[in-house]
Design a protein around this motif. Structure first.
Motif, PDB file in Angstrom:
ATOM      1  N   ILE A 181       9.855   9.849  -4.631  1.00 43.15           N
ATOM      2  CA  ILE A 181      11.122   9.125  -4.474  1.00 43.15           C
ATOM      3  C   ILE A 181      11.384   8.268  -5.714  1.00 43.15           C
ATOM      4  O   ILE A 181      12.512   8.208  -6.213  1.00 43.15           O
ATOM      5  CB  ILE A 181      11.092   8.281  -3.168  1.00 43.15           C
ATOM      6  N   GLN A 197      15.704   8.059  -0.030  1.00 41.38           N
ATOM      7  CA  GLN A 197      14.848   8.071   1.165  1.00 41.38           C
ATOM      8  C   GLN A 197      15.534   8.856   2.277  1.00 41.38           C
ATOM      9  O   GLN A 197      14.914   9.684   2.957  1.00 41.38           O
ATOM     10  CB  GLN A 197      14.580   6.628   1.619  1.00 41.38           C
ATOM     11  N   ASP A 231      -7.205   4.478   3.014  1.00 36.00           N
ATOM     12  CA  ASP A 231      -7.389   3.505   1.927  1.00 36.00           C
ATOM     13  C   ASP A 231      -6.419   2.328   2.031  1.00 36.00           C
ATOM     14  O   ASP A 231      -6.553   1.343   1.310  1.00 36.00           O
ATOM     15  CB  ASP A 231      -7.246   4.213   0.579  1.00 36.00           C
ATOM     16  N   ASP A 232      -5.437   2.429   2.918  1.00 31.00           N
ATOM     17  CA  ASP A 232      -4.489   1.327   3.090  1.00 31.00           C
ATOM     18  C   ASP A 232      -5.021   0.277   4.073  1.00 31.00           C
ATOM     19  O   ASP A 232      -4.422  -0.782   4.241  1.00 31.00           O
ATOM     20  CB  ASP A 232      -3.144   1.854   3.621  1.00 31.00           C
ATOM     21  N   LEU A 291      18.147   2.505   4.505  1.00 25.70           N
ATOM     22  CA  LEU A 291      17.378   3.360   3.605  1.00 25.70           C
ATOM     23  C   LEU A 291      18.163   3.607   2.327  1.00 25.70           C
ATOM     24  O   LEU A 291      19.394   3.718   2.352  1.00 25.70           O
ATOM     25  CB  LEU A 291      17.090   4.705   4.279  1.00 25.70           C
ATOM     26  N   THR A 324       0.805  -1.227   0.000  1.00 26.67           N
ATOM     27  CA  THR A 324       0.000   0.000   0.000  1.00 26.67           C
ATOM     28  C   THR A 324       0.840   1.280   0.000  1.00 26.67           C
ATOM     29  O   THR A 324       0.295   2.374   0.119  1.00 26.67           O
ATOM     30  CB  THR A 324      -0.948   0.019   1.213  1.00 26.67           C
ATOM     31  N   GLY A 325       2.144   1.123  -0.127  1.00 26.63           N
ATOM     32  CA  GLY A 325       2.986   2.331  -0.206  1.00 26.63           C
ATOM     33  C   GLY A 325       2.794   3.094  -1.497  1.00 26.63           C
ATOM     34  O   GLY A 325       3.078   4.290  -1.571  1.00 26.63           O
ATOM     35  N   ILE A 378       7.988   1.446  -3.691  1.00 27.47           N
ATOM     36  CA  ILE A 378       8.655   2.130  -2.582  1.00 27.47           C
ATOM     37  C   ILE A 378       9.109   1.136  -1.510  1.00 27.47           C
ATOM     38  O   ILE A 378      10.143   1.324  -0.875  1.00 27.47           O
ATOM     39  CB  ILE A 378       7.735   3.224  -1.987  1.00 27.47           C
ATOM     40  N   GLU A 379       8.347   0.067  -1.346  1.00 31.20           N
ATOM     41  CA  GLU A 379       8.696  -0.920  -0.313  1.00 31.20           C
ATOM     42  C   GLU A 379       9.993  -1.655  -0.649  1.00 31.20           C
ATOM     43  O   GLU A 379      10.603  -2.277   0.222  1.00 31.20           O
ATOM     44  CB  GLU A 379       7.574  -1.954  -0.139  1.00 31.20           C
ATOM     45  N   MET A 437      -3.389  15.915  -1.421  1.00 30.28           N
ATOM     46  CA  MET A 437      -2.971  14.831  -2.324  1.00 30.28           C
ATOM     47  C   MET A 437      -3.719  13.537  -2.031  1.00 30.28           C
ATOM     48  O   MET A 437      -4.000  12.756  -2.927  1.00 30.28           O
ATOM     49  CB  MET A 437      -1.463  14.600  -2.234  1.00 30.28           C
ATOM     50  N   LEU A 441       6.891   6.809   6.497  1.00 33.63           N
ATOM     51  CA  LEU A 441       6.308   7.406   5.284  1.00 33.63           C
ATOM     52  C   LEU A 441       7.238   7.288   4.074  1.00 33.63           C
ATOM     53  O   LEU A 441       6.762   7.177   2.946  1.00 33.63           O
ATOM     54  CB  LEU A 441       5.966   8.883   5.537  1.00 33.63           C
ATOM     55  N   ILE A 442       8.546   7.285   4.291  1.00 34.07           N
ATOM     56  CA  ILE A 442       9.478   7.203   3.151  1.00 34.07           C
ATOM     57  C   ILE A 442       9.727   5.764   2.717  1.00 34.07           C
ATOM     58  O   ILE A 442      10.367   5.532   1.697  1.00 34.07           O
ATOM     59  CB  ILE A 442      10.830   7.905   3.434  1.00 34.07           C
ATOM     60  N   THR A 443       9.221   4.817   3.488  1.00 33.27           N
ATOM     61  CA  THR A 443       9.431   3.417   3.100  1.00 33.27           C
ATOM     62  C   THR A 443       8.122   2.755   2.672  1.00 33.27           C
ATOM     63  O   THR A 443       8.064   1.540   2.471  1.00 33.27           O
ATOM     64  CB  THR A 443      10.033   2.610   4.275  1.00 33.27           C
ATOM     65  N   GLY A 444       7.060   3.554   2.553  1.00 34.30           N
ATOM     66  CA  GLY A 444       5.786   2.989   2.105  1.00 34.30           C
ATOM     67  C   GLY A 444       5.012   2.280   3.207  1.00 34.30           C
ATOM     68  O   GLY A 444       4.093   1.519   2.936  1.00 34.30           O
ATOM     69  N   GLN A 445       5.398   2.553   4.461  1.00 38.16           N
ATOM     70  CA  GLN A 445       4.726   1.875   5.574  1.00 38.16           C
ATOM     71  C   GLN A 445       3.680   2.768   6.245  1.00 38.16           C
ATOM     72  O   GLN A 445       3.126   2.386   7.276  1.00 38.16           O
ATOM     73  CB  GLN A 445       5.752   1.429   6.630  1.00 38.16           C
ATOM     74  N   GLY A 446       3.433   3.943   5.701  1.00 38.77           N
ATOM     75  CA  GLY A 446       2.380   4.785   6.255  1.00 38.77           C
ATOM     76  C   GLY A 446       1.049   4.064   6.155  1.00 38.77           C
ATOM     77  O   GLY A 446       0.897   3.119   5.371  1.00 38.77           O
ATOM     78  N   ALA A 489      14.594   0.249   0.099  1.00 39.09           N
ATOM     79  CA  ALA A 489      15.546   0.064   1.203  1.00 39.09           C
ATOM     80  C   ALA A 489      16.086  -1.365   1.127  1.00 39.09           C
ATOM     81  O   ALA A 489      15.339  -2.295   0.844  1.00 39.09           O
ATOM     82  CB  ALA A 489      14.853   0.307   2.539  1.00 39.09           C
ATOM     83  N   CYS A 530       2.441  12.015  -1.316  1.00 37.85           N
ATOM     84  CA  CYS A 530       3.083  12.045  -2.636  1.00 37.85           C
ATOM     85  C   CYS A 530       4.466  11.433  -2.597  1.00 37.85           C
ATOM     86  O   CYS A 530       5.079  11.198  -3.639  1.00 37.85           O
ATOM     87  CB  CYS A 530       3.191  13.482  -3.149  1.00 37.85           C
ATOM     88  N   THR A 531       4.994  11.225  -1.378  1.00 41.31           N
ATOM     89  CA  THR A 531       6.411  10.912  -1.200  1.00 41.31           C
ATOM     90  C   THR A 531       6.883   9.652  -1.927  1.00 41.31           C
ATOM     91  O   THR A 531       7.926   9.695  -2.601  1.00 41.31           O
ATOM     92  CB  THR A 531       6.734  10.829   0.311  1.00 41.31           C
ATOM     93  N   PRO A 532       6.165   8.528  -1.827  1.00 43.88           N
ATOM     94  CA  PRO A 532       6.654   7.352  -2.554  1.00 43.88           C
ATOM     95  C   PRO A 532       6.833   7.626  -4.049  1.00 43.88           C
ATOM     96  O   PRO A 532       7.864   7.253  -4.630  1.00 43.88           O
ATOM     97  CB  PRO A 532       5.562   6.314  -2.287  1.00 43.88           C
ATOM     98  N   HIS A 592       0.500   4.977  -3.848  1.00 47.09           N
ATOM     99  CA  HIS A 592      -0.779   5.639  -3.576  1.00 47.09           C
ATOM    100  C   HIS A 592      -1.504   6.056  -4.851  1.00 47.09           C
ATOM    101  O   HIS A 592      -0.872   6.266  -5.890  1.00 47.09           O
ATOM    102  CB  HIS A 592      -0.545   6.884  -2.713  1.00 47.09           C
TER     103      HIS A 592
END
Lengths: 159, 779
Positions: free
Chosen positions: A109, A90, B27-28, A86, A36-37, A77-78, B194, B18-23, A81, A104-106, A39
């Protein structure tokens, strides 16, 4: 609706699935695989929140069918790393406060990943141009640019 | 050991996930047995529903149910509005329309199905017999006699008429040496967080509890209004805001979809999820701004402003959203005189219903509309008097020694030093050098422009009594609980619910600073009413000033109790106990020190506590501020306009802001950056476009121009620091600062660029087409 067999490699893991023809890649990743990373921001390929690397290129997974990705190598994104470390991009986003809400971050990146692969020493203008396909509503892009500069420096130092 | 953490650039603890997609955004989340909802929305801006046939949709395999307004009526109450002005008309807003739709996007039916693909298929199978009615889109048309009426309760489409004023504006204008007039359109914007909205509802039949996960800024408000609309007991409603992907005001309300989702979960006995699509977000999530303002400014020939008068018609959309009425009235009106000493002000606002998406607070909420109005008028006045815009500003500023300052509009500004921020901005910009550059450019026929904006904000939606007095049906306090377990580790429960701001980091800094413990020993919990039982939420730039102070005050209570226990254990007087660097000791005897953790353990075991002291270090505060806080600053934009194409290049952007003391500069700067770009979006490219029938033409990111990275240079920013006397941290709000400041700075710069062509004013957004038309017309 008839299902189709697909076989693809996602973050280094081979996956075989039966999917309906109309299933979008982004929904396959999110709903079938639980990754789910990635979006969904806009549904229309404008915002780039759903960007993944497909055979090395950043693509918007909201506009690709899962069946079209059959046979592909995909990095989400998963998968960036490695061994708990990281990826420098990241790390750059973390160091430079390159994210706020993180939605928006994934995609940012992933876009930065492609950008730096094509041009390891981009100018500020080139970075900004390279982010044209990605929208952020929180950061004003200021620190995203700095994050990518930070990452570029780190990646040049230890390629 | 120094423990000063307040004021440090601490990297965010929110980021690793959040930077590794674990947020985890709404909807997740996937619950066992969860079904999906899709809403059928009206394709007409205004129509009567003559009939609705759902059978073909129900018959589709995988469809679990279809619900129309009739299914909800009598069970689900209309979605209420929460801000009531005197004599205001507040027509009911059914969560799902029953017999009439009033804007494109109004909900007509809900489908629940095995998955979202099937639910959306089923939408196409619902047959609705609409009788289209004449629609009205413009607020000025809506209030004319004979305009199509939206609601029986407001046949003239007027929701409210509201006035504010001070001094004697009529006399000021009669006696004015100079009067400048302008009609200003502050266009409708679409917030575009977003992450669009979304909700998951789960009904527990055994306990009668409803859990709602919602992308919201205000879980406690949603809990209350969900209980009211769905006739639930508030203590049995749990609202969870997980990671929330931005809000900017657009997630500050209770929405019809939340009521409907909760209703359907209970009805079908399964958890259900609704995920808003982006086009839905354009249609059904609130819009912002949308004022038409007729403005006059009165002055002396030396540039002294003597009066300001305005009449505003504000578009409220089809229904009153949660805080709709307060935005174009109170939050707009009270800051109309801005950073200036303007003795005579008069303002009338008419709030109009139209067949458009409801309008409510969008980043800045009323204050950008006021600031843009004022800063444009100051520039127009400067042009009229052939004075430098910086000098007109300086001449009229409230002097630094006049604070606390009560304006003609009756509000009291806490602290400020406006000339200092202006001076610093001019210095950073090299203003005189820029003016010389401009003169040289003009000599070459190039259109270079320099624009200033000096802004203030009333931030931190604060004293509950004041909010109630002006009609807001919401409190202005915030809660905090500090829990210290036996090992001295701390959990903070805060009612300030983060949606990207970095509360977890900033609040942990405050705790670690005040208790002298490592930040890693502090957890910050927010956004779950099942855990944080009391709260108000995150909006109006209030979290640091109100939530942060609530936390600070709880920490003071913990410190006091720790000192009391330490004094007892050390057989010293409590007054003599020093608490610093995480250690407590009698003054002058640091050898006897016990750590905060040791005191926490003693408090927990309770074997030897002073008499009357309860076990455990634990404190709760409800902080109800005495005043708002009043941040301020000056921004400067430098642009060049291409006279052939009307294209603008933003060459430089300089900003100096003052939000008092700063908890974490990294976070403050981030807020300013994002705010600036949102404000520039309004000035430059953004605007909702409706056709005359009420179809939203700008209903995707392809058609609505959100700013992109390559439009901007690196911003040149600085701060001055004028602490707020309102709270012990000395902090003021900063979340909306950039947005309020940047819109007029940019427009003033473009108008300055076009001044040699005799162009005085162009309404936003300043797209190439608009500017090209203005340039062409001027030749």
């Amino acid at each position: 609706m008839a299902d189709h067999s697909i076989s693809l490699t996602i973050n280094g893991v081979k996956r075989d699935s039966q999917v309906p023809a109309r299933l979008l890649l982004v929904h396959y990743l999110r709903d079938v695989l639980g990754l789910t990373g990635t979006h969904v921001g806009c549904d229309t390929s404008q915002c780039g929140a759903c960007a993944v690397l497909l055979n090395g290129s950043a693509v918007k997974a909201c506009t690709v069918l899962a069946v079209q990705a059959d046979g592909a190598q995909i990095t989400t994104i998963e998968g960036l790393a490695q061994d708990g470390q990281l990826h420098p991009i990241q790390q750059g986003f973390w160091e430079e406060h390159g994210l706020q809400c993180g939605f928006c971050t994934p995609g940012m990146i992933i876009a930065a990943h492609q950008l730096l692969e094509r041009n390891p020493s981009p100018s500020e203008e080139q970075i900004r141009h390279g982010l044209e396909g990605n929208l952020c509503r929180c950061t004003g892009y200021h620190n995203i640019v700095k994050a990518i500069q930070h990452a570029a420096g780190a990646m040049r130092r230890s390629p | 050991m120094t423990t000063q953490l307040i004021g440090q650039r601490v990297k965010r603890r929110e980021d690793p996930s959040l930077i590794t997609g674990q947020g985890q955004y709404v909807d997740d989340i996937k619950l066992p047995g969860m079904a999906a909802i899709a809403f059928l929305r009206s394709p007409h801006a205004h129509a009567r529903i003559r009939g609705l046939e759902t059978a073909p949709a129900v018959a589709l395999p995988g469809v679990l149910g279809v619900f129309s307004g009739k299914d909800l009526s009598g069970i689900i109450n209309p979605v209420p509005t929460g801000w009531h002005l005197p004599n205001m008309k507040a027509p009911p807003h059914p969560a799902i329309a029953t017999d009439r739709v009033r804007y494109k996007g109004d909900i007509v039916a809900a489908v629940v199905a095995q998955d979202r693909y099937i639910a959306e298929d089923a939408l196409n199978q619902i047959q609705v017999d609409y009788e289209p009615l004449p629609a009205v889109v413009s607020q000025e048309e809506a209030i004319k006699p004979g305009a199509p009426a939206l609601h029986e309760e407001a046949a003239d489409n007027v929701a409210f008429q509201w006035t504010i004023g001070g001094g004697d504006a009529a006399r000021a204008f009669d006696e004015a040496e100079v009067v400048v007039r302008q009609r200003i359109v502050n266009q409708r914007l679409i917030p575009n967080a977003m992450e669009a909205r979304g909700a998951i509802a789960r009904w527990d039949n055994a306990t009668g509890e409803l859990t709602l996960w919602s992308a919201t800024q205000v879980p406690h408000l949603v809990r209350l209004l969900l209980a009211l609309t769905n006739n639930l007991e508030e203590h049995k409603v749990r609202v969870i805001a997980p990671d929330v992907g931005g809000g900017f005001g657009s997630k500050l309300y209770f929405y019809p979809e939340e009521a409907a989702t909760a209703f359907i979960a209970r009805r079908i006995g399964r958890p259900v999820k609704w995920t808003e699509g982006r086009q839905e977000n354009y249609l059904a999530t609130i819009h912002g701004r949308d004022h038409v303002q007729d403005v006059e400014i009165a002055a002396k020939r030396d540039g002294t402003i003597t009066g300001l008068r305005t009449r505003v018609v504000a578009n409220l959309g089809a229904y009153l959203s949660t805080f709709a009425a307060g935005i174009p009235s109170v939050l707009f009106g009270v800051v109309l005189s801005g950073p200036y000493r303007i003795p005579n002000v008069s303002c009338e606002v008419i709030g109009a219903f139209t067949n458009t998406t409801p309008v409510d607070a969008y980043r800045g909420a009323g204050r950008p509309e006021a600031t843009y109005l004022l800063e444009r008028m100051v520039d127009l006045l400067a042009a009229e008097l052939k004075m430098d815009p910086a000098e007109v500003r300086r001449k009229n500023f409230i002097p630094a020694d006049a604070f606390p300052y009560t304006s003609a509009l009756g509000v009291t500004y806490d602290s400020g030093n406006y000339p200092a921020a202006l001076d610093r901005a001019l210095e950073l910009a090299n203003y005189e050098g820029l003016r010389r550059q401009q003169a040289a450019a003009r000599a070459e026929g190039r259109l270079l422009g320099i624009g200033l904006s000096s802004w203030i904000e009333v931030s931190g939606a604060a004293p509950s009594q004041v909010l109630a007095a002006v009609g807001a049906g919401g409190a202005g306090w915030e809660s905090s609980t500090v829990q210290v377990v036996a090992t001295g580790k701390v959990t903070v429960l805060t009612g300030s619910s983060s949606h990207g701001q970095g509360h977890e980091t900033a609040f942990a800094q405050i705790v670690a600073d005040r208790l002298g413990i490592p930040m890693e020993d502090v957890d910050v919990v927010h956004g779950d009413t099942g855990v944080v039982r009391y709260g108000v939420g995150t909006f109006a730039s209030r979290s640091a000033a109100v939530g942060g102070t609530a936390l600070y005050n709880s920490l003071e209570k913990v410190r006091e109790k720790a000192r009391k226990i330490a004094a007892h254990l050390m057989e010293a007087s409590e007054d003599d106990i020093v608490f610093e660097g995480g250690k407590l000791y009698p003054k002058g005897v640091p050898d006897k020190a016990k750590t905060f953790q040791e005191i926490a353990l003693a408090a927990h075991f309770a074997a030897d506590l002073p008499s009357g002291v309860e076990p455990v270090l634990d404190a709760t505060t409800f902080y109800n501020p005495e005043n708002f806080t009043w941040p301020f600053g000056t921004h400067c934009a430098v642009v060049e306009v291409d006279r052939e194409t009307g294209n603008v290049r933003l060459l430089r952007y300089i900003g100096v802001d003052d939000c008092g003391n700063v908890i974490n500069p990294l976070l403050v700067e981030g807020q300013v950056h994002g705010g600036i770009v949102q404000g520039l979006g309004q000035a430059w490219t953004e605007g909702a476009v409706y056709d005359p029938e009420g179809q939203l033409l700008s209903a995707s990111m392809m058609d609505y121009a959100i700013p992109r990275a390559d439009q901007f240079p690196t911003f040149e920013l600085d701060r001055t620091v004028t602490p707020s006397p309102v709270n012990p941290l000395g902090v003021k709000g900063v979340g909306e600062a950039g947005t309020i400041a940047s819109t007029p700075a940019f427009v003033n710069a473009v108008m300055d660029a076009l001044a040699p062509m005799g162009i005085r004013h162009v309404d936003m957004p300043l797209t190439p087409e608009r500017l090209w038309r203005a340039i062409t017309a001027s030749q």
